[in-house]
Design a protein around this motif. Sequence first.
Motif, PDB file in Angstrom:
ATOM      1  N   ALA A   9       0.702  -1.176   0.310  1.00 38.87           N
ATOM      2  CA  ALA A   9       0.185   0.081  -0.028  1.00 38.87           C
ATOM      3  C   ALA A   9       1.296   0.880  -0.173  1.00 38.87           C
ATOM      4  N   GLY A  10       2.176   0.767  -0.031  1.00 37.27           N
ATOM      5  CA  GLY A  10       3.426   2.700   0.042  1.00 37.27           C
ATOM      6  C   GLY A  10       4.442   2.611   0.089  1.00 37.27           C
TER       7      GLY A  10
ATOM      8  N   ARG B 142      11.270   9.614  -2.532  1.00 39.99           N
ATOM      9  CA  ARG B 142      10.517   8.488  -2.906  1.00 39.99           C
ATOM     10  C   ARG B 142       9.228   7.415  -2.184  1.00 39.99           C
ATOM     11  N   LEU B 143       8.764   8.826  -0.975  1.00 43.79           N
ATOM     12  CA  LEU B 143       7.738   8.202  -0.392  1.00 43.79           C
ATOM     13  C   LEU B 143       6.388   8.032  -1.627  1.00 43.79           C
TER      14      LEU B 143
ATOM     15  N   GLY C   5       2.011  11.977   0.782  1.00 44.50           N
ATOM     16  CA  GLY C   5       2.385  12.057   2.424  1.00 44.50           C
ATOM     17  C   GLY C   5       1.666  13.318   3.084  1.00 44.50           C
ATOM     18  N   ALA C   6       0.958  14.153   1.997  1.00 45.19           N
ATOM     19  CA  ALA C   6       0.754  15.108   3.026  1.00 45.19           C
ATOM     20  C   ALA C   6      -0.719  14.694   3.800  1.00 45.19           C
ATOM     21  N   ILE C   7      -0.564  15.826   4.898  1.00 44.46           N
ATOM     22  CA  ILE C   7      -1.703  15.830   5.106  1.00 44.46           C
ATOM     23  C   ILE C   7      -3.017  17.137   5.206  1.00 44.46           C
ATOM     24  N   ASN C   8      -4.210  16.916   5.528  1.00 45.00           N
ATOM     25  CA  ASN C   8      -5.180  18.086   4.564  1.00 45.00           C
ATOM     26  C   ASN C   8      -5.358  18.731   6.337  1.00 45.00           C
ATOM     27  N   GLU C   9      -4.302  19.736   6.330  1.00 42.08           N
ATOM     28  CA  GLU C   9      -4.672  20.746   7.601  1.00 42.08           C
ATOM     29  C   GLU C   9      -5.613  21.414   7.577  1.00 42.08           C
TER      30      GLU C   9
END
Length: 261
Positions: free
Chosen positions: A77-78, A122-123, A143-147
Amino acid sequence: MRNRQDAESIASHFATYFEPDVSNSEESVKASFGIRHNVYAEELKLEPIRENKLETDDFDSHSIHCLIKHRLSSTFAGTVRIITSNSEKEKLPIEVFCKDSIEDEEFLPSNFERGDIVEISRLAVPEHFRRRQMDEFDGAAIGAINEHTYSETELRCFPFIAVGLYLSATAVLIEKNIHHCYVMVEPRLARSMRLVGLPFKQIGSVVDYHGQRAPFIINPMEVPANLRRGFGELLTAIRSDISLSGGAQIKAPSPQNSLRP
Protein backbone atom coordinates in the motif's frame (compact mmCIF):
# COMPACT_ATOMS: atom_id res chain seq x y z
CA MET A 1 -9.34 8.31 29.57
CA ARG A 2 -10.42 9.55 26.14
CA ASN A 3 -6.81 10.37 25.19
CA ARG A 4 -5.79 6.86 26.18
CA GLN A 5 -8.53 5.39 24.01
CA ASP A 6 -7.51 7.58 21.08
CA ALA A 7 -3.89 6.47 21.50
CA GLU A 8 -4.81 2.82 21.53
CA SER A 9 -7.18 3.22 18.58
CA ILE A 10 -4.47 4.66 16.33
CA ALA A 11 -2.10 1.73 16.90
CA SER A 12 -4.82 -0.91 16.79
CA HIS A 13 -6.48 0.61 13.74
CA PHE A 14 -3.20 0.53 11.83
CA ALA A 15 -2.32 -3.00 12.99
CA THR A 16 -5.74 -4.28 11.95
CA TYR A 17 -5.25 -3.30 8.33
CA PHE A 18 -1.52 -2.86 7.73
CA GLU A 19 1.89 -4.25 8.57
CA PRO A 20 5.43 -2.96 7.89
CA ASP A 21 7.75 -4.81 5.51
CA VAL A 22 11.46 -3.92 5.54
CA SER A 23 12.64 -7.34 4.42
CA ASN A 24 14.13 -6.08 1.15
CA SER A 25 13.12 -9.35 -0.46
CA GLU A 26 13.07 -9.43 -4.25
CA GLU A 27 9.26 -9.35 -4.13
CA SER A 28 9.06 -6.29 -1.89
CA VAL A 29 11.81 -4.35 -3.70
CA LYS A 30 10.15 -4.96 -7.05
CA ALA A 31 6.83 -3.86 -5.56
CA SER A 32 8.50 -0.68 -4.29
CA PHE A 33 9.85 0.14 -7.74
CA GLY A 34 6.43 -0.52 -9.25
CA ILE A 35 4.64 1.78 -6.80
CA ARG A 36 7.18 4.50 -7.46
CA HIS A 37 6.65 4.21 -11.20
CA ASN A 38 2.89 4.36 -10.73
CA VAL A 39 3.06 7.53 -8.61
CA TYR A 40 6.11 9.43 -9.87
CA ALA A 41 5.98 8.52 -13.57
CA GLU A 42 2.36 7.74 -14.41
CA GLU A 43 0.48 9.97 -11.97
CA LEU A 44 2.74 12.92 -11.16
CA LYS A 45 4.71 12.91 -14.46
CA LEU A 46 7.95 13.64 -12.59
CA GLU A 47 9.82 10.68 -14.06
CA PRO A 48 9.80 9.12 -17.56
CA ILE A 49 7.51 6.20 -18.33
CA ARG A 50 9.48 2.98 -18.47
CA GLU A 51 8.56 -0.11 -20.40
CA ASN A 52 9.08 -2.41 -17.41
CA LYS A 53 6.95 -0.14 -15.16
CA LEU A 54 9.73 0.04 -12.53
CA GLU A 55 11.14 3.38 -11.35
CA THR A 56 14.75 2.97 -10.20
CA ASP A 57 17.96 4.96 -9.93
CA ASP A 58 21.57 4.50 -8.83
CA PHE A 59 20.76 5.25 -5.18
CA ASP A 60 18.72 2.05 -4.89
CA SER A 61 21.91 -0.01 -4.74
CA HIS A 62 22.59 1.38 -1.26
CA SER A 63 19.02 1.82 0.00
CA ILE A 64 16.72 0.08 2.43
CA HIS A 65 13.20 -0.15 1.07
CA CYS A 66 10.35 0.19 3.59
CA LEU A 67 6.85 -0.80 2.56
CA ILE A 68 3.43 -1.07 4.14
CA LYS A 69 1.42 -4.17 3.29
CA HIS A 70 -2.37 -4.30 3.31
CA ARG A 71 -3.19 -7.41 5.34
CA LEU A 72 -6.51 -8.30 3.73
CA SER A 73 -5.33 -8.17 0.12
CA SER A 74 -1.65 -9.00 0.75
CA THR A 75 -0.74 -6.14 -1.58
CA PHE A 76 1.65 -3.31 -0.89
CA ALA A 77 0.00 0.00 0.00
CA GLY A 78 2.98 2.34 0.00
CA THR A 79 6.74 2.63 -0.03
CA VAL A 80 9.61 4.85 1.06
CA ARG A 81 13.36 4.26 0.96
CA ILE A 82 16.28 4.98 3.27
CA ILE A 83 19.40 5.83 1.28
CA THR A 84 22.48 4.85 3.28
CA SER A 85 26.06 6.06 2.94
CA ASN A 86 28.90 3.89 4.15
CA SER A 87 31.65 5.58 2.13
CA GLU A 88 32.44 8.70 0.12
CA LYS A 89 31.42 6.78 -2.99
CA GLU A 90 27.88 6.40 -1.66
CA LYS A 91 26.66 9.97 -1.84
CA LEU A 92 23.18 11.00 -0.75
CA PRO A 93 20.90 12.72 -3.30
CA ILE A 94 21.00 15.92 -1.25
CA GLU A 95 24.81 15.95 -1.68
CA VAL A 96 24.64 15.29 -5.41
CA PHE A 97 21.75 17.54 -6.43
CA CYS A 98 20.97 19.98 -3.61
CA LYS A 99 24.06 20.54 -1.48
CA ASP A 100 23.92 24.32 -1.99
CA SER A 101 20.36 24.36 -0.63
CA ILE A 102 21.66 23.62 2.88
CA GLU A 103 22.16 27.07 4.40
CA ASP A 104 22.71 25.99 8.00
CA GLU A 105 26.34 24.85 7.81
CA GLU A 106 26.04 23.03 11.13
CA PHE A 107 24.06 20.35 9.32
CA LEU A 108 26.22 19.79 6.25
CA PRO A 109 26.57 16.02 5.62
CA SER A 110 30.35 16.44 5.56
CA ASN A 111 30.24 17.27 9.29
CA PHE A 112 29.18 13.75 10.22
CA GLU A 113 30.48 10.20 9.90
CA ARG A 114 29.35 8.61 6.63
CA GLY A 115 27.71 5.71 8.45
CA ASP A 116 25.65 8.11 10.57
CA ILE A 117 23.89 9.93 7.72
CA VAL A 118 20.96 8.77 5.59
CA GLU A 119 18.32 10.31 3.39
CA ILE A 120 14.65 9.37 3.17
CA SER A 121 13.07 9.74 -0.25
CA ARG A 122 10.57 8.41 -2.78
CA LEU A 123 7.59 8.15 -0.46
CA ALA A 124 4.68 6.97 -2.62
CA VAL A 125 1.13 5.79 -1.92
CA PRO A 126 -0.87 4.30 -4.83
CA GLU A 127 -4.10 6.02 -5.81
CA HIS A 128 -6.37 3.08 -4.98
CA PHE A 129 -5.22 3.33 -1.35
CA ARG A 130 -6.15 7.02 -1.23
CA ARG A 131 -9.89 6.74 -1.92
CA ARG A 132 -11.02 8.12 1.40
CA GLN A 133 -12.24 11.69 1.18
CA MET A 134 -9.50 12.74 3.56
CA ASP A 135 -6.80 11.48 1.20
CA GLU A 136 -8.11 12.77 -2.14
CA PHE A 137 -6.63 16.26 -1.94
CA ASP A 138 -3.54 17.37 -3.84
CA GLY A 139 -0.41 16.10 -2.11
CA ALA A 140 -1.75 12.86 -0.67
CA ALA A 141 0.29 10.79 -3.14
CA ILE A 142 3.50 11.81 -1.39
CA GLY A 143 2.19 11.81 2.16
CA ALA A 144 0.83 15.27 2.99
CA ILE A 145 -1.97 15.72 5.50
CA ASN A 146 -4.94 17.97 4.81
CA GLU A 147 -4.41 20.57 7.50
CA HIS A 148 -7.78 22.19 6.90
CA THR A 149 -9.70 19.14 8.10
CA TYR A 150 -7.34 18.09 10.90
CA SER A 151 -8.62 18.08 14.46
CA GLU A 152 -7.78 16.26 17.67
CA THR A 153 -10.99 14.25 17.42
CA GLU A 154 -10.36 13.14 13.84
CA LEU A 155 -7.15 11.17 14.29
CA ARG A 156 -8.60 8.24 12.36
CA CYS A 157 -8.67 10.46 9.29
CA PHE A 158 -4.90 10.76 9.12
CA PRO A 159 -3.32 9.05 6.09
CA PHE A 160 -2.11 6.08 8.10
CA ILE A 161 -0.09 4.64 5.25
CA ALA A 162 2.15 7.69 4.83
CA VAL A 163 2.62 8.08 8.58
CA GLY A 164 3.25 4.34 8.88
CA LEU A 165 5.94 4.56 6.20
CA TYR A 166 7.80 7.34 7.99
CA LEU A 167 7.50 5.52 11.30
CA SER A 168 8.72 2.27 9.71
CA ALA A 169 11.77 4.10 8.40
CA THR A 170 12.24 5.71 11.82
CA ALA A 171 12.06 2.30 13.50
CA VAL A 172 14.85 0.98 11.28
CA LEU A 173 17.01 4.04 11.89
CA ILE A 174 16.56 3.84 15.66
CA GLU A 175 17.63 0.20 15.64
CA LYS A 176 20.67 1.14 13.52
CA ASN A 177 21.54 4.08 15.82
CA ILE A 178 21.43 6.66 13.02
CA HIS A 179 21.35 10.29 14.18
CA HIS A 180 21.19 12.39 11.00
CA CYS A 181 18.42 11.83 8.49
CA TYR A 182 17.94 14.24 5.56
CA VAL A 183 14.72 14.77 3.62
CA MET A 184 13.99 17.01 0.63
CA VAL A 185 10.24 17.65 0.76
CA GLU A 186 7.60 20.29 0.24
CA PRO A 187 7.29 22.45 3.38
CA ARG A 188 3.63 21.43 3.72
CA LEU A 189 4.64 17.78 3.99
CA ALA A 190 7.05 18.70 6.75
CA ARG A 191 4.22 20.59 8.49
CA SER A 192 2.03 17.52 8.11
CA MET A 193 4.61 15.35 9.83
CA ARG A 194 5.00 17.91 12.61
CA LEU A 195 1.28 17.52 13.31
CA VAL A 196 2.04 13.89 14.09
CA GLY A 197 5.08 14.87 16.14
CA LEU A 198 7.96 14.10 13.77
CA PRO A 199 10.51 16.88 14.46
CA PHE A 200 11.40 18.00 10.92
CA LYS A 201 13.95 20.86 11.12
CA GLN A 202 14.28 23.05 8.03
CA ILE A 203 17.95 23.78 7.23
CA GLY A 204 17.62 25.75 3.98
CA SER A 205 15.35 27.62 1.62
CA VAL A 206 12.86 26.20 -0.86
CA VAL A 207 14.43 25.23 -4.21
CA ASP A 208 13.05 23.82 -7.45
CA TYR A 209 13.81 20.11 -7.19
CA HIS A 210 11.03 17.92 -8.55
CA GLY A 211 8.74 20.73 -7.44
CA GLN A 212 9.18 23.27 -4.67
CA ARG A 213 11.12 21.52 -1.93
CA ALA A 214 13.32 22.44 1.00
CA PRO A 215 16.01 20.53 2.91
CA PHE A 216 15.08 19.17 6.31
CA ILE A 217 16.90 17.09 8.88
CA ILE A 218 15.53 14.87 11.61
CA ASN A 219 17.24 12.99 14.43
CA PRO A 220 15.48 9.61 14.65
CA MET A 221 16.58 9.26 18.27
CA GLU A 222 14.44 12.26 19.18
CA VAL A 223 11.30 10.95 17.50
CA PRO A 224 9.82 8.80 20.32
CA ALA A 225 9.81 11.69 22.78
CA ASN A 226 8.20 14.08 20.28
CA LEU A 227 5.41 11.93 18.84
CA ARG A 228 1.82 12.52 19.86
CA ARG A 229 0.77 9.76 22.19
CA GLY A 230 -1.15 7.60 19.73
CA PHE A 231 1.59 7.74 17.15
CA GLY A 232 4.15 6.96 19.83
CA GLU A 233 2.29 3.74 20.51
CA LEU A 234 2.14 3.09 16.79
CA LEU A 235 5.93 3.48 16.54
CA THR A 236 6.36 1.05 19.43
CA ALA A 237 4.15 -1.48 17.65
CA ILE A 238 6.00 -1.06 14.35
CA ARG A 239 9.37 -1.44 16.07
CA SER A 240 8.13 -4.63 17.66
CA ASP A 241 6.89 -5.98 14.31
CA ILE A 242 10.18 -5.18 12.60
CA SER A 243 12.24 -6.64 15.43
CA LEU A 244 10.24 -9.87 15.51
CA SER A 245 10.65 -10.29 11.75
CA GLY A 246 14.37 -9.58 11.92
CA GLY A 247 13.89 -6.62 9.62
CA ALA A 248 15.88 -4.17 11.72
CA GLN A 249 19.00 -6.26 11.17
CA ILE A 250 18.89 -6.01 7.40
CA LYS A 251 21.51 -4.26 5.33
CA ALA A 252 21.01 -2.28 2.17
CA PRO A 253 20.58 -4.81 -0.66
CA SER A 254 23.06 -5.31 -3.43
CA PRO A 255 21.99 -4.06 -6.87
CA GLN A 256 19.42 -6.43 -8.34
CA ASN A 257 20.08 -6.67 -12.03
CA SER A 258 16.76 -8.37 -12.66
CA LEU A 259 14.97 -5.24 -11.46
CA ARG A 260 16.97 -2.76 -13.47
CA PRO A 261 15.43 -1.08 -16.52
